[in-house]
Write a protein that holds these residues in place. Structure first.
Motif: not given
Length: 762
Positions: A527-545, A625-629
């Motif tokens: 199972f993989a654990i992914l990292d988002p880009r650093n410094g993203l806003t709430i809107d940007q993390i949704q776009d990243f996902r 949306k499956g983004i774990n906080a």
């Protein structure tokens, strides 16, 4: 069927029932990232602590130059902050991780550091000597020529020449000493590493190159030292034709050099060799028999005696010593000759001339007779000592924290690599050292080990050693498939079957993350654990996902914050390393069926430990949306507050459900390999069914499956209802398994209503 062909008692072993299935480990992680040093080829290496990671792969990485840093950090689609990988590994172990396989990533343009040692000889000064002194204590005189040799006295810290001097005499022993012809004009210090150096006037073309064991600038902090050591002291044996020995005393006092030297004739044996060599008062003399005086005989001595010998009759010992060789012969007998080998170097001390002579063993000795490459011009006597000269390589590495790692590789032979001897300098260093590799050129030291360390006691690997981070690309993290043991990047994790958790910390490149997801989906056991880009806003993390849809990966937001161990400044870190540790910790403490959530994130700042402060309203947008906080709760600390995969299929919504099925599938697969090629009939089906049921019963009792009874938790079918005749004829055994996983209590709802008080009847 067994055969019974003759009467007797037969003992047979039979299977008692279903074979047990052992649950596989789910807490072993595999990570891919850039390290300061470490193995470049082969399979990923296992480390079980951060200290072991530091020893194998180096410590923290410095930030790359501004242009490289900007190119990676500012790339929204193919960027990352890969230089934070060592801190992510540290976070893995701080959060409970125990086993981690690491595959090093490096730029293909990176080069290792090297140093080439050419002709030269050194010996460390072991005791301070002040200005005006003439005697200098040194570690050895192996390879030195002895009397009249010119030496260079040098500082150990800078290599600066202090002065040149000529050797007047020497003493070889446990502590060797040289006496200079002129007093020192500058003092020498042992603690500084001062040493004697000899640079040959006609240097040999031989050389040996030391190369850091892996690419990168770390190798410039490596120093090497190659020096001769006395591997053995071999006693010289007398020639068998020399006859016996005698030990007697002087008959009369010898007070001047002209007094006769008289010894009892009866003590000399019969016949008496004439001339013969004797030892008197520690000095060797060639004695010729002179006139008889009663029962005594006169010994005429050469060389001349001292002016006032002070030898006492009846007390001063006269001992015959036998020659070991005739002059100009290439053969000599040595005690312990069995430990010699072809091309071994021997050093002889010619006391008569004050010369140290080097000879090479021509061929493997026969008994105690040693054949040399050239004749010995001096005379040697029984109990003289011959030194077997071998090599010792020392390697010293100082890491970025100032910690020094040292290696000493001894018992090396001064041989060319082409001889095929595994103990030859280059071959042995390459095989035994963790820090360097060595290659030799030429026939090493067949006459004198001029090569032993060059002109410096320690030589740094000053050439090359470039990380070339500017040439690093996302494809280097993805890797290539060169076959087992030759894979790189993410692809190399396929070599390790035990890996159950995968991550490439700090890299948010879509190319890399898609490769990681594909790796897990292809193997279906991790199972993989992914990292988002650093410094993203709430809107940007949704776009990243948004581009991802997989049941084999999870995404965590935001990055975590800790104070950098070196600078002390707050530093943002990718969460995947810490989360992999939490996965492993939860698996060990509770089991893979427990969601890795509502767990404290260790190893980050207690306050302001998260790069973004999320509230429930923020998470209302992220969780569906499956983004774990990762959230901070007063009185509870920084916690993982999500357990969802990136799957669009609601059946695989939760991390623990997906990982539980990975655990079940992998355990059943590995535990039923014995079934293959067994007779495919009812007896086997019943055995397989019982085997799987026993395993699932154990899993259910651990709390991993729902249901109050086994029938509610799982079923196993393996019979005519699961297989057709066509399946049987095509060799297929089909077992249908159903399990009811335990879903996490993601939404805990307490419904409270107001109750009106009612009058109770009397």
């Amino acid at each position: 069927m067994p055969e019974y062909l003759s009467p007797g008692v037969f003992i047979e072993e039979i299977d008692a029932g279903p074979r047990p299935i052992a649950g596989v480990s789910t807490s072993t992680a595999g990570m891919v990232g850039v390290t300061r040093r470490g193995p470049e080829d082969g399979k990923p290496r296992l480390v079980t602590s951060y200290l072991e990671f530091q020893r194998t792969f180096g410590g923290l990485l410095p930030d790359p130059v501004a242009t490289v840093r900007s190119r990676w950090t500012n790339s929204a689609g193919e960027g990352g902050q890969w230089w934070k990988f060592p801190l992510a590994v540290r976070g893995f172990f701080e959060n409970g991780g125990q086993r981690l396989f690491v595959k090093r990533v490096f730029s293909l343009g990176a080069t290792p550091a090297t140093a080439t040692l050419k002709s030269g000889l050194t010996s460390e000064i072991t005791k301070d000597a002040a200005v005006g002194e003439q005697d200098i204590e040194v570690r050895h005189l192996l390879g030195f020529a002895g009397k009249d040799q010119q030496v260079s006295i040098r500082r150990g810290d800078t290599g600066e020449e202090l002065e040149q001097a000529d050797v007047d005499s020497y003493v070889i022993g446990p502590q060797s000493t040289v006496r200079l012809k002129a007093p020192l004009t500058k003092g020498v210090r042992a603690a500084r590493g001062d040493h004697l150096a000899v640079v040959p006037q006609n240097p040999r073309p031989d050389s040996i190159t030391f190369t850091a064991s892996s690419r990168g600038s770390w190798g410039k902090q490596v120093q090497v030292r190659l020096r001769p050591v006395a591997a053995a002291q071999l006693p010289v044996l007398p020639d068998p034709g020399q006859g016996g020995i005698f030990i007697t005393q002087l008959s009369e006092d010898v007070k001047t050099k002209d007094d006769p030297v008289l010894v009892p004739r009866a003590d000399l044996g019969d016949p008496v060799p004439d001339p013969l060599w004797v030892l008197i008062d520690g000095r060797r003399y060639l004695a010729t028999l002179g006139a008889d005086v009663g029962t005594d005989v006169t010994l005429d001595l050469d060389p001349a005696r001292p002016e006032k010998p002070g030898w006492t009759g009846g007390a001063t010992v006269v001992q015959r010593i036998r020659q070991a060789n005739a002059a100009d012969t290439d053969r000599i007998r040595l005690g312990g000759a069995a430990q010699l080998y072809r091309n071994a170097l021997l050093q002889f001390d010619d006391a008569a001339t004050g010369a140290l002579v080097i000879r090479t063993v021509k061929e493997a000795p026969v008994d105690d007779l040693v054949t040399l490459d050239s004749a010995l011009t001096g005379r040697y006597f029984e109990n003289d000592r011959v030194y077997l000269i071998e090599a010792e390589t020392a390697v010293r590495f100082t890491d970025e924290g100032g910690e020094v790692t040292e290696e000493t590789i001894g018992g090396l032979h001064w041989l060319a690599a082409s001889d095929g001897d595994p103990d030859a300098v280059a071959a042995a260093v390459s095989a035994r050292s963790q820090l360097v590799r060595a290659t030799g050129v030429g026939d090493l030291f067949t006459s004198r080990p001029w090569f032993a360390g060059g002109e410096r006691a320690w030589t740094p690997l000053a050439s090359g050693g470039d990380d070339n981070y500017g040439g690093l690309k996302p494809g280097d993290f993805v890797g290539v498939d060169g076959g087992s043991g030759r894979r790189t990047g993410i692809v190399a994790l396929e070599d390790i079957d035990e890996v159950a958790i995968c991550a490439v910390p700090g890299v948010w490149s879509q190319t890399v993350q898609q490769a990681l997801i594909g790796h897990c989906e292809d193997l279906k056991d991790r199972f993989a654990i992914l990292d988002p880009r650093n410094g993203l806003t709430i809107d940007q993390i949704q776009d990243f996902r948004a581009p991802y849809s997989t049941k084999y990966a999870a995404l965590y937001y935001p990055w975590v914050v800790l104070n950098h161990p070196v600078t002390g400044l707050p530093t943002d870190l990718p969460p995947s390393g810490h989360m992999a540790g939490i996965y492993a910790r939860t698996d060990v403490e509770r089991g893979v069926h427990k969601a890795p959530a509502n767990a404290v994130v260790r190893g980050i700042n207690l306050r302001d430990g998260l790069a973004a402060d999320l509230t429930r309203r923020h998470q209302d947008l992220l969780n569906p949306k499956g983004i774990n906080a990762l959230r901070y709760f007063p009185g509870m600390g920084n916690r993982v507050w999500g357990a969802r995969t990136l799957s669009s299929d609601s059946a695989w919504r939760y991390v623990n459900v997906r990982r539980l099925f990975i655990f079940l599938e992998e355990s059943i697969e590995e535990g039923t390999q014995w079934v293959v090629f067994e007779p495919n009939a009812e007896a086997l089906w019943a055995l397989v069914k019982q085997t799987v049921e026993n395993f699932l019963g154990t899993v259910w009792r651990s709390g991993a499956l729902a249901g109050t009874t086994p029938d509610e938790a799982y079923f196993v079918a393996c019979d005519r209802t699961t297989m057709t005749e066509d399946d049987l004829q095509n060799g297929r055994l089909i077992c249908v398994i159903g399990v009811a996983p335990v879903f996490p209590a993601e939404f805990v709802i307490f419904r409270i209503q107001q109750k009106t008080r009612e009058t109770q009847p009397v």
